[in-house]
Each structure stands twice: as structure tokens, then as C-alpha cells.
Design an enzyme around this catalytic site. Structure first.
Site, PDB file in Angstrom:
ATOM      1  CD  GLU A  50      19.345  -6.741  82.104  1.00  0.00           C
ATOM      2  OE1 GLU A  50      18.172  -6.280  82.102  1.00  0.00           O
ATOM      3  OE2 GLU A  50      20.234  -6.305  81.371  1.00  0.00           O
ATOM      4  CG  HIS A  87      17.527  -4.832  77.165  1.00  0.00           C
ATOM      5  ND1 HIS A  87      17.595  -3.744  78.017  1.00  0.00           N
ATOM      6  CD2 HIS A  87      16.946  -4.386  76.034  1.00  0.00           C
ATOM      7  CE1 HIS A  87      17.062  -2.697  77.418  1.00  0.00           C
ATOM      8  NE2 HIS A  87      16.668  -3.048  76.221  1.00  0.00           N
ATOM      9  CG  ASP A 103      23.159  -4.167  78.416  1.00  0.00           C
ATOM     10  OD1 ASP A 103      23.300  -4.638  77.266  1.00  0.00           O
ATOM     11  OD2 ASP A 103      22.057  -3.848  78.885  1.00  0.00           O
TER      12      ASP A 103
END
Length: 525
Positions: free
Chosen positions: A358, A500, A505
Site C-alpha cells: 500500500e 486494498h 491482497d
């Protein structure tokens, strides 16, 4: 076998009184006899009739042609067994933390089903246990061995550390001085003029580490004149000026900069075009929390003919983890016991680290502007075709997160307070990926971030990557899936996850990669 199928099996077995808390410890398969033996662990007394019923239940979950057997282990650990189990696991999996512990420093409080365990530690040591997620890892490990629920915590106590223990603590890593690579400037000719003839140009990939005046040299890949208004204090008039935005590439990286020409040279600079070989003189300046190259001179020059960049010698793989400690990956539904047969050899004989990031934005190359920052790294290691270890950490970030990123990821500024900085996280991630291939969904995007911040800290991520996006495009014909986004491929396979967030993920990407490899049979060349 799918996760819900495994849950269905355990739900069926747990209908039996003697197996109401049972866990599935493993399944062994004898191919020659077409026999699968289910090993169940229970903390209650069970009858022979219940064992036979469990065997019949198990047979219903096997492929045609297989018969089932059941091995039931009654395991009710006492305090001493649990204490020794916790200590042995801590010593094997978290040696740095175990250096501060003795077996008697572990307290056990039995529950009706399971137990509380406590690490008695001195003040100041609790960070090692909380940041390393040791408590969760121990709890998960105990659940694979014993029935019930296990909770961990720390108790702060006054205690003396044995001096002999300190001698055995991990040694510090050797100091690393990054290498600044350069090549000779060829065919130099003046355009803007120089104070000193540039003989060497620094690799653009290394430019961010240089102090003072230096040169970079390469091909002009983007060049644009832009007008702006500047107020002249002497005449009290607004004057139209020119500035030039340009991007330079030398084969090791790209550098984006702005040049403000002198009145005497503006017409000469204006004649430059994409494809020209130039030399930029200047220095790095701190701007908005990052570094950018400030151009003072532009002249002509080029790298040597057939220039081949020399690879920078990477820092060695760290000897120890320092901030982010990998944990055992535990699939609480134990779904993979049913479908680890027939995995392709390429999947079993290689090690893969499936990862996701991220970030604060989408700028993943310096040529696009100021690099965005990594705020979370999540990864899963696949060994012998199975998900075995996990790596997860927030990353400290001085920039305030945008509303868009907060909405997309659910990460807020407060989550990053106290998180380790990128230089420490990337070092531990480099160790975690040692000897592995890298896997991701649209992997190049995340890999650009990893390589950039790896290079910034002396680590060269040269691992071969594999992309589940490309593998999905190869696997599915048009119409089989609505698109090739991660959530669409996950939906196809019935995988649910918190999209996300880096570890979630990475976890679902690992499961997808295994399924794609099972369908493909071998790695792409």
C-alpha cells in the site's frame, strides 16, 4: 478442496460429543493403497462408535477410489507441557526474543478449553514481543497442536539479565557504504558552458545519494518549454520567462528536472529535442520531504559507445531480522490438506514470495516526479507448494495521508505512528525474499517501489518476478471473468478477502498463483 468444504467436514465431525472440539492435524495419503488417513486431535473422551462414525464422515470427502482411515489423538496438555511447548517454539522461531527468556518466565493459566499464557519480561522488552507479533504467532501454533483457545500477553516484572546471555545476542550488521557508480563523458561540447570540464557522469540510479556538485549524462527523452511570469523588482514590470521541463535517461534510471536558462543561452537550449545526448550539471536539493536534482548547466555529451551499466554490489543479506519478524502462516480452516496432491514440480521445487504494497500514491518511478512512499508491506512465502510464512508491517510516513488513500485502504495516519521506517522494513523484506522468486498481481508496479527503496538503502532486488495478472490473462478466455482485476479473479476461485490491504491482497494473490500454476503445470519461461 475449497475452504467451505473443509469447514463442512469439521462441522460434521464436531457433531460427535467426543470430537466436539476436534481439530484436523493432518492427512497422510498412501497412493499405492489409495488410502487417506485423517489425524484428529480431541480433548475429550471418545467411543469406538464415534471413531467409526468419523471414519465414515471422512470417506465422504475423498475422491472416488479412495478409502478413509481415522487416527484420533486425545491431547489435554497440562501446564508443564504447554510451558515447554511455548518455550521450544519461541526458541526455534524467535531466537532474539528467546534470548531474554527462561522457561520459568512463561506462566500458564488453564481454561476449560485452552489456556492463557504470559511472558514475564522486563520493562523495555515488550516492544520486541508486540512489534514482532510473537503473541499471535504462539497462539496460532498452539491451536495446531491442542484443542481450545489460547491467548497470550506480557507481564512486566523486575528481573536481572544474565550477562552470559548478552554475549549470545545477535551481532550488529556490518556497516555498508553505498557505491556511487560513474562512467566517462564522451564527445563533450559546450552549449551552456561549464566551470570545470565534466569527465565523469554519475549513474542516474545512484544520483540521489550524491552530495555536492556532480554531472549526469544520457539521452533526452522528454523536453518541453513552458512560459511563466516573473516580476522585475527594479522596473516594477511583469516579464515573461521560459523554463524547460526535461527527462534524462542513461539506461540505469530516469531523472526528471526543470532548467531555468540564461538570457544568452535560451535560444540554444530551445533547439534541443528528444533523442539528443546531453550532460546536466547540478546538485541535489531537499524539497518537500524528498530529494530532487537542481540543474545549473546543460551541455552536449554522451555515454561511451555500447555502454553497459555495471551492477551495483548489493548489501549482503542481513544476518538477522531486526524490526519485522516473519510468522508461521496458519490456515485455520486447514483447507490445503485436501488439495496438495498433484502440484506441479515447478511450484514445489522453488520458493516464492508473493507480496503487495500500500502506498501514498501512484508515482512509482522517479521519471514521473517525486516518488510516493510505501506505507504497508504484506507478503506470503510459498515453500514446497504451500503457504508457510507471512510478513506484514506498516511503514512510517511523515507525509499526511490523502483522503483518497484513507478511503481506499482504510489506513489512517495514526496506524503509522510508531511503525518502523522504510530503511528497516526494506532490510527485513530483503532477508525474507532471499533465494525466492517474487510474485504479485501487476507485479511491476509494486516491484518498482521495492527496487527504488531497496536501491536507496543499498539492497538490489534482482529476483525474477512472475505476474498473476499476466497468468490470468493467459488462463481465462474473454467472458470467463468480467476483467482481470485481483478481486474478479478471487471471485472466480471463491476466495474472499479484505481488498486494498497489503497482507490480505498478498494472501489471496498467493492462493490464486497456486491455482494458476496447477492449471498451467509449469512456470512461464
Amino acid at each position: 478442496m475449497a475452504i467451505d468444504r473443509t469447514q463442512e467436514y469439521l462441522k460434521k465431525v464436531r457433531e460427535l460429543d467426543g470430537l466436539k472440539n476436534a481439530i484436523l492435524s493432518g492427512i497422510s495419503v498412501e497412493k499405492e493403497r489409495a488410502l487417506a488417513t485423517f489425524t484428529l486431535i480431541t480433548d475429550k473422551a471418545y467411543s469406538g462408535e464415534e471413531a467409526e462414525q468419523a471414519r465414515n464422515f471422512s470417506a465422504q470427502f475423498l475422491p472416488n477410489g479412495f478409502s478413509a482411515d481415522v487416527k484420533i489423538i486425545k491431547r489435554v496438555p497440562d501446564k508443564e507441557i504447554l510451558r515447554k511447548t511455548v518455550y521450544n517454539y519461541l526458541t526455534a522461531s524467535f531466537p532474539a526474543a528467546a534470548a531474554f527468556m527462561q522457561e520459568e518466565d512463561i506462566e500458564i493459566e488453564p481454561l476449560s478449553s485452552g489456556a492463557h499464557f504470559f511472558f514475564r519480561i522486563a520493562s523495555g522488552e515488550q516492544t520486541l514481543f508486540s512489534s514482532g507479533k510473537i503473541l499471535d504467532a504462539v497462539s496460532a501454533y498452539l491451536k495446531t497442536l491442542f484443542c481450545g483457545t489460547f491467548y497470550g500477553d506480557v507481564k512486566i516484572v523486575e528481573k536481572q539479565i544474565d550477562e552470559s546471555v548478552l554475549e549470545e545476542l545477535p551481532e550488529t550488521e556490518e556497516e555498508y557504504v553505498p557505491e556511487i557508480r560513474a562512467f566517462p563523458v564522451c564527445e563533450f561540447s559546450k552549449l551552456d558552458g561549464v566551470d570545470e570540464l565534466p569527465k565523469q557522469a554519475v549513474y542516474i540510479a545512484d544520483a540521489g545519494m550524491v552530495e555536492g556538485q556532480f554531472c549526469v549524462c544520457g539521452t533526452l527523452t522528454f523536453f518541453e518549454e513552458r512560459k511563466y511570469i516573473k516580476h522585475n523588482e527594479k522596473t516594477n514590470e511583469d516579464v515573461e520567462k521560459s523554463r524547460f521541463s526535461l527527462t534524462l535517461s542513461d539506461g540505469t534510471g530516469s531523472l526528471r528536472t526543470t532548467y531555468f536558462p540564461k538570457k544568452a543561452t535560451v535560444d540554444k537550449v530551445r533547439e534541443l529535442k528528444a533523442g539528443d545526448f546531453i550532460v546536466l550539471s547540478g546538485e541535489n536539493e531537499e524539497y518537500n520531504g524528498g530529494r530532487s536534482f537542481k540543474t545549473s548547466k546543460i551541455n552536449f555529451g554522451r555515454p561511451p559507445e555500447n555502454f553497459e551499466p555495471v551492477k551495483r554490489q548489493s548489501k549482503p543479506v542481513p544476518k538477522f531480522y531486526h524490526k519485522v519478524f516473519p510468522e508461521e502462516y496458519v490456515d485455520y480452516t486447514q483447507a490445503r490438506f485436501f488439495d496438495n496432491l498433484g502440484l506441479p514440480e515447478d511450484l514445489k521445487k522453488n520458493v516464492f514470495v508473493v507480496f503487495d504494497l500500500e502506498t501514498t500514491g501512484l508515482v512509482h518511478q522517479p521519471s514521473m516526479g517525486k516518488m510516493d512512499k510505501i506505507i504497508e508491506i504484506g507478503a506470503v512465502k510459498i515453500i514446497n507448494g504451500e503457504m508457510k510464512e507471512k510478513f506484514s508491517s506498516f511503514v512510517a510516513c511523515k507525509d499526511k495521508l490523502s483522503a483518497e488513500i484513507i478511503k481506499l485502504t482504510g489506513i489512517v495516519d495514526a496506524d503509522l505512528v510508531g511503525a518502523p521506517p522504510i530503511e528497516e522494513v526494506i532490510a527485513d523484506f530483503y532477508k525474507f525474499t532471499d533465494g525466492a522468486y517474487l510474485v504479485g498481481h501487476n507485479v511491476q508496479f509494486d516491484l518498482d517501489f521495492v527496487k527504488y527503496y531497496g536501491n536507496e538503502n543499498g539492497y538490489s532486488f534482482e529476483h525474477k518476478p512472475f505476474d498473476t495478472l499476466a497468468l490470468s490473462q493467459e488462463r481465462f478466455r474473454a467472458g470467463e471473468v468480467p476483467n482481470y482485476k485481483l478481486n474478479s479473479i478471487a471471485d472466480y476461485y471463491g476466495f474472499t478477502f479484505n481488498h486494498h490491504r497489503a497482507f490480505d491482497d498478498a494472501c489471496v494473490t498467493a492462493k490464486i498463483f497456486i491455482e494458476l500454476m496447477k492449471a498451467r503445470g509449469k512456470l512461464p519461461l
